[in-house]
Design a protein around this motif. Structure first.
Motif, PDB file in Angstrom:
ATOM      1  N   PHE A   1      11.648 -34.667  12.095  1.00 35.52           N
ATOM      2  CA  PHE A   1      12.935 -35.245  11.716  1.00 35.52           C
ATOM      3  C   PHE A   1      13.535 -35.928  12.929  1.00 35.52           C
ATOM      4  N   GLN A   2      14.113 -37.117  12.710  1.00 36.22           N
ATOM      5  CA  GLN A   2      14.823 -37.834  13.768  1.00 36.22           C
ATOM      6  C   GLN A   2      16.189 -38.267  13.250  1.00 36.22           C
ATOM      7  N   CYS A   3      17.167 -38.246  14.124  1.00 31.60           N
ATOM      8  CA  CYS A   3      18.543 -38.554  13.728  1.00 31.60           C
ATOM      9  C   CYS A   3      19.237 -39.319  14.849  1.00 31.60           C
ATOM     10  N   GLN A   4      20.031 -40.307  14.468  1.00 28.35           N
ATOM     11  CA  GLN A   4      20.928 -40.975  15.402  1.00 28.35           C
ATOM     12  C   GLN A   4      22.338 -40.933  14.828  1.00 28.35           C
ATOM     13  N   MET A   5      23.268 -40.425  15.629  1.00 32.07           N
ATOM     14  CA  MET A   5      24.668 -40.326  15.244  1.00 32.07           C
ATOM     15  C   MET A   5      25.482 -41.239  16.145  1.00 32.07           C
ATOM     16  N   GLU A   6      26.080 -42.256  15.542  1.00 34.78           N
ATOM     17  CA  GLU A   6      26.877 -43.219  16.307  1.00 34.78           C
ATOM     18  C   GLU A   6      28.359 -42.930  16.099  1.00 34.78           C
ATOM     19  N   PHE A   7      29.140 -43.041  17.188  1.00 36.94           N
ATOM     20  CA  PHE A   7      30.571 -42.748  17.140  1.00 36.94           C
ATOM     21  C   PHE A   7      31.371 -43.975  17.589  1.00 36.94           C
ATOM     22  N   TYR A   8      32.580 -44.098  17.028  1.00 41.11           N
ATOM     23  CA  TYR A   8      33.492 -45.136  17.489  1.00 41.11           C
ATOM     24  C   TYR A   8      33.963 -44.798  18.902  1.00 41.11           C
ATOM     25  N   PRO A   9      34.213 -45.821  19.739  1.00 37.09           N
ATOM     26  CA  PRO A   9      34.886 -45.543  21.019  1.00 37.09           C
ATOM     27  C   PRO A   9      36.230 -44.876  20.760  1.00 37.09           C
ATOM     28  N   GLN A  10      36.636 -44.035  21.673  1.00 37.96           N
ATOM     29  CA  GLN A  10      37.884 -43.288  21.500  1.00 37.96           C
ATOM     30  C   GLN A  10      39.047 -44.232  21.193  1.00 37.96           C
ATOM     31  N   ASP A  11      39.830 -43.897  20.168  1.00 39.82           N
ATOM     32  CA  ASP A  11      41.040 -44.607  19.732  1.00 39.82           C
ATOM     33  C   ASP A  11      40.744 -45.933  19.025  1.00 39.82           C
ATOM     34  N   GLN A  12      39.479 -46.327  18.918  1.00 39.17           N
ATOM     35  CA  GLN A  12      39.185 -47.610  18.288  1.00 39.17           C
ATOM     36  C   GLN A  12      39.481 -47.592  16.792  1.00 39.17           C
ATOM     37  N   THR A  13      39.243 -46.483  16.129  1.00 31.89           N
ATOM     38  CA  THR A  13      39.413 -46.438  14.677  1.00 31.89           C
ATOM     39  C   THR A  13      40.862 -46.574  14.247  1.00 31.89           C
ATOM     40  N   ALA A  14      41.793 -46.300  15.141  1.00 32.56           N
ATOM     41  CA  ALA A  14      43.202 -46.399  14.782  1.00 32.56           C
ATOM     42  C   ALA A  14      43.668 -47.852  14.689  1.00 32.56           C
ATOM     43  N   HIS A  15      42.898 -48.792  15.292  1.00 35.06           N
ATOM     44  CA  HIS A  15      43.360 -50.174  15.362  1.00 35.06           C
ATOM     45  C   HIS A  15      42.363 -51.173  14.791  1.00 35.06           C
TER      46      HIS A  15
END
Length: 294
Positions: free
Chosen positions: A271-285
């Protein structure tokens, strides 16, 4: 309570919630629980195998027979900024689900997620599955499971011309964080191996442990404090009851917003997985962007 709406052949919607057992300490639906929710394939009035008109029997999921099984090959969830700009305690969730790709041996369920009150789009998903022979585990014709499916699914419903390609996992660092976990009876599905969303759970928990132990340079606390953007997984093998899995976790060397996880059973990668996250505070704007395609 869940309500279903049939739109066309192999295309339906369901509305349910709020999902109290889905929600984490930040008041949001956890990634792996959202993955578990997408396993819904069946009309409730067909659970006993009977047909209640006007719902036809082909709404039943494409599922196993005595000689064939359906295995996950690729799975992806994508969360829009709108997913993170609200808590989910009182938000009923609407999921649209349809067959978007249909090949000779495989097919894709496409999914979109909405706030059922406002109909605001908050995310999407795709599930690519392969029909396999029960004994050899090799791909086999989907027509054996559903003889008329290519006639039943209209061309206008298909949203992909080919199966999604996935990703290439970078080389695993020698000093990356590794955690062992046991496959228990509660992890097993009807194919008698660990259910796919639980791999996401295991990768998420391992990444949380790695972050809390300062093994991930850009993630130094519980992952619930970061806004997930996309989770993509590739299933390469099976884990059975009693197996011990070793989960390796590290940051992608070309993108610090991506956490990579590889699950091994003995020396075999399953099994392989990649989890991508928004840069901090980016989702608010960040304004809404079209959901990406694999």
């Amino acid at each position: 309570m869940m309500k279903y709406f049939v739109h066309s052949l192999y295309h339906f919607s369901c509305v349910s919630g709020p999902h109290y057992d889905y929600i984490d300490e930040k008041g949001k639906i956890s990634v792996w629980k959202l993955g578990s929710h997408t396993a819904i394939n069946i009309m409730p009035n067909l659970l006993d195998g009977t047909t209640v008109k006007p719902y036809p029997t082909f709404i039943l999921p494409i599922s196993k027979t005595d000689k064939q099984l359906v295995f996950t090959r690729l799975y992806q969830l994508e969360m829009l900024p709108a997913f993170h700009r609200q808590q989910h305690w009182n938000m009923p969730l609407k999921m649209n689900k349809w067959i978007g790709y249909l090949g000779n041996t495989s097919f894709c369920w496409e999914m979109s997620f909405h706030n059922a009150i406002t109909d605001e789009l908050i995310g999407s998903g795709v599930f690519h599955a392969v029909c396999v022979d029960k004994e050899t585990r090799r791909p086999t014709s989907i027509k054996t499971l559903k003889p008329h499916i290519h006639k039943d699914v209209g061309a206008e419903q298909l949203t992909r011309k080919k199966a999604p390609s996935g990703f290439v996992q970078p080389d695993m660092p020698r000093d990356c964080f590794v955690k062992a976990t046991l496959v228990t009876s509660s992890c097993i599905d009807t194919n008698q191996h660990q259910n796919m969303p639980l791999y996401i759970r295991d990768c998420w928990n391992t990444a949380c442990s790695a972050a809390c132990e300062k093994s991930l340079p850009h993630f130094d606390e519980e992952l619930t404090n970061f806004d997930a953007k996309k989770v993509t997984v590739l299933c390469l093998g099976e884990a059975l009851l009693g197996d011990i899995m070793h989960i390796a976790c590290w940051e992608h060397q070309d993108d610090p917003q991506i956490i990579c996880c590889t699950i091994m059973k003995e020396s075999m990668i399953i099994f392989q997985c990649q989890m991508e996250f928004y840069p901090q505070d980016q989702t608010a704007h960040q304004p809404h962007q079209p959901l990406s395609k694999l």
